[in-house]
Design an enzyme around this catalytic site. Structure first.
Site, short mmCIF file in Angstrom:
data_model
loop_
_atom_site.label_atom_id
_atom_site.label_comp_id
_atom_site.label_asym_id
_atom_site.label_seq_id
_atom_site.Cartn_x
_atom_site.Cartn_y
_atom_site.Cartn_z
N PHE A 115 0.96 -1.24 0.14
CA PHE A 115 -0.03 0.26 -0.02
C PHE A 115 0.97 1.18 -0.06
O PHE A 115 1.85 1.69 0.99
CB PHE A 115 -0.91 -0.08 1.25
CG PHE A 115 -1.83 0.94 1.27
CD1 PHE A 115 -3.08 0.93 0.49
CD2 PHE A 115 -1.83 2.02 2.21
CE1 PHE A 115 -4.02 1.97 0.71
CE2 PHE A 115 -2.82 3.13 2.47
CZ PHE A 115 -3.90 2.90 1.70
N ALA A 116 0.87 1.90 -1.21
CA ALA A 116 1.98 3.10 -1.42
C ALA A 116 1.01 4.44 -1.23
O ALA A 116 0.82 5.14 -2.59
CB ALA A 116 2.63 2.97 -2.56
N LEU A 117 0.90 4.93 0.04
CA LEU A 117 0.55 6.17 0.32
C LEU A 117 1.37 7.14 0.72
O LEU A 117 1.58 8.31 0.14
CB LEU A 117 -0.76 5.98 1.40
CG LEU A 117 -1.48 7.18 1.48
CD1 LEU A 117 -2.25 8.01 0.26
CD2 LEU A 117 -2.59 6.95 2.69
N TRP A 149 8.36 5.15 3.22
CA TRP A 149 7.88 4.48 4.55
C TRP A 149 7.07 3.58 3.88
O TRP A 149 6.02 3.11 4.63
CB TRP A 149 7.35 5.31 5.50
CG TRP A 149 8.09 6.58 5.58
CD1 TRP A 149 7.39 7.96 5.30
CD2 TRP A 149 9.47 6.90 5.82
NE1 TRP A 149 8.60 8.80 5.57
CE2 TRP A 149 9.59 8.16 6.10
CE3 TRP A 149 10.69 6.04 6.37
CZ2 TRP A 149 10.85 8.74 6.43
CZ3 TRP A 149 11.73 6.69 6.85
CH2 TRP A 149 12.06 8.12 6.67
N GLY A 330 12.76 -6.46 34.72
CA GLY A 330 14.18 -5.93 34.71
C GLY A 330 14.94 -6.02 33.76
O GLY A 330 14.50 -6.48 32.29
N GLU A 354 -0.48 4.07 9.33
CA GLU A 354 -1.94 4.20 9.01
C GLU A 354 -2.54 5.48 10.08
O GLU A 354 -3.73 5.29 10.38
CB GLU A 354 -2.61 2.82 9.39
CG GLU A 354 -2.17 1.68 8.43
CD GLU A 354 -2.99 0.52 8.68
OE1 GLU A 354 -3.98 0.83 8.79
OE2 GLU A 354 -2.37 -0.29 8.58
N SER A 357 -1.01 8.85 16.21
CA SER A 357 -1.83 8.98 17.19
C SER A 357 -2.55 10.53 16.95
O SER A 357 -3.78 10.55 17.33
CB SER A 357 -1.30 8.79 18.52
OG SER A 357 -0.74 7.60 18.63
#
Length: 378
Positions: A115-117, A149, A330, A354, A357
């Site tokens: 998916f190349a957006l 990306w 830890g 996608e 936030s």
């Protein structure tokens, strides 16, 4: 499904998926090379019928698949999800010829989809993309520019590419194209990222496309993108819930058996309360993901808001839960190869891709105010 629980059949299916992921998918994932497509893993996902189910099930089943796989094998979850994200526009908007050419290959794992957006200057602001589709005769264009990306790039076999066909028109001037990887002028290069799956850039040097490559309608590609994201955003939340659940279960086991201060770690009220908080937030995120997916499957009008809420809450929750799990384990949790070391690297990216936030908060606010305006006008 009720508002609060899954039917027994779905619960049993999820348990079966977790077992398959641990027994059959994780060994293949461990043999894969970081930063490259694991085609053996894709082939096994196909043999299990999961790739085909991407296009025959609803949003809730997609979420259940992603959550279940993520608990046992995040690599398998991501391979499944990227096939769905890259090929869903073909399934939903493709012509019969496009679907016949590509969907069987995607579902049998022989063709890798992407998916190349996103672009270097248009990540969160998807409507600002600049990849140019310049006219080259009737119903023909040449693509020039760059994508960045892009998951599965540069190793994918087909790309859903979003390009600007009408300059200056914002989201109204974007067209979705189905571009095979062997198209002249299309190149790509990998990026070294934290994620174990391939992510890269794509270069378009007068790449030829025609009306036969258009997904949906010219200048209406933004609807293709947002429709795809409205489906997959809740399932990103499901991926996050799966990781949170895995971290929670590891923490329960560790704190129950770890000797500390004359007893077990779980005997300490501060530890027990922390684990309770982790469980509370994980379950709240899970319920919101299921609610958003159910809204999508029922055709509810508030899907964009619900999808954004589910993705936002679940990814932020997973970050919190995994971080808390590392703290309670830890130093051992930071050792290369530890489950939590793996999850700590995996959990960060879903808060960005996608729609980061901050973008999700913007969508939520926009939808709320639009609802308020509509209510006042009635």
């Amino acid at each position: 499904m009720t508002a609060f629980s899954l039917e027994p059949e779905r619960s049993a299916w999820c348990a079966e998926l977790r077992a398959l992921a641990a027994d059959r998918l994780r060994p293949l994932a461990e043999k894969g090379e970081p930063g490259h497509v694991n085609r053996a893993l894709l082939a096994e996902l196909a043999r299990l019928g999961l790739l085909e189910r991407l296009f025959t099930s609803g949003a809730l089943d997609l979420c259940l698949m992603r959550e279940s796989l993520a608990q046992a094998c995040t690599e398998a979850e991501t391979a499944l999800a990227l096939q769905g994200l890259g090929a869903h526009p073909v399934h939903a908007h493709g012509t019969p010829a496009q679907r016949e050419r590509w969907l069987p290959a995607v579902t049998d794992g022989s063709a890798v989809a992407a998916f190349a957006l996103s672009e270097p200057g248009a990540g969160s602001d998807a409507a600002a993309l600049e990849l140019a589709a310049r006219p080259d005769g009737p119903s023909r264009w040449r693509l020039t520019g760059e994508k960045c990306w892009i998951s599965n790039a540069p190793e994918a076999d087909l790309y859903t590419v979003f390009a600007r066909t009408t300059p200056g028109a914002g989201s109204r001037g974007v067209t979705a194209f189905l571009v095979p990887a062997d198209r002249p002028g299309l190149t790509g290069s990998p990026l070294e990222m934290l994620s174990p799956h391939p992510i890269g850039t794509l270069g378009f040097d007068d790449v030829p496309v025609t009306a036969d490559d258009v997904l949906g309608e010219a200048d209406r590609g933004f609807r293709v993108a947002m429709g795809t994201l409205n489906l997959f955003r809740p399932s990103v939340g499901a991926f996050a819930v799966g990781m949170a659940q895995a971290a929670l279960e590891a923490t329960l086991a560790h704190t129950a058996r770890r000797d500390a201060f004359g007893g077990k770690l779980s005997d300490l009220q501060s530890v027990a309360h922390q684990v309770a908080e982790m469980a509370l937030r994980t379950e709240a995120a899970r319920l919101m993901v299921y609610a958003a997916a159910t809204a999508y499957d029922s055709g509810a009008p508030d899907v964009p808001r619900r999808a954004a809420m589910a993705k936002l809450l679940a990814t932020e929750t997973a970050q919190y839960v995994v971080d808390a799990a590392v703290q309670l384990h830890g130093a051992r949790a930071l050792r290369r190869g530890h489950l939590l070391e793996h999850l700590y690297r995996e959990v960060r990216a879903p808060r960005i891709y996608e729609g980061a936030s901050e973008v999700q908060r913007g969508i939520i606010a926009k939808e709320l105010y639009a609802q308020q305006v509509t209510a006042e006008a009635e």
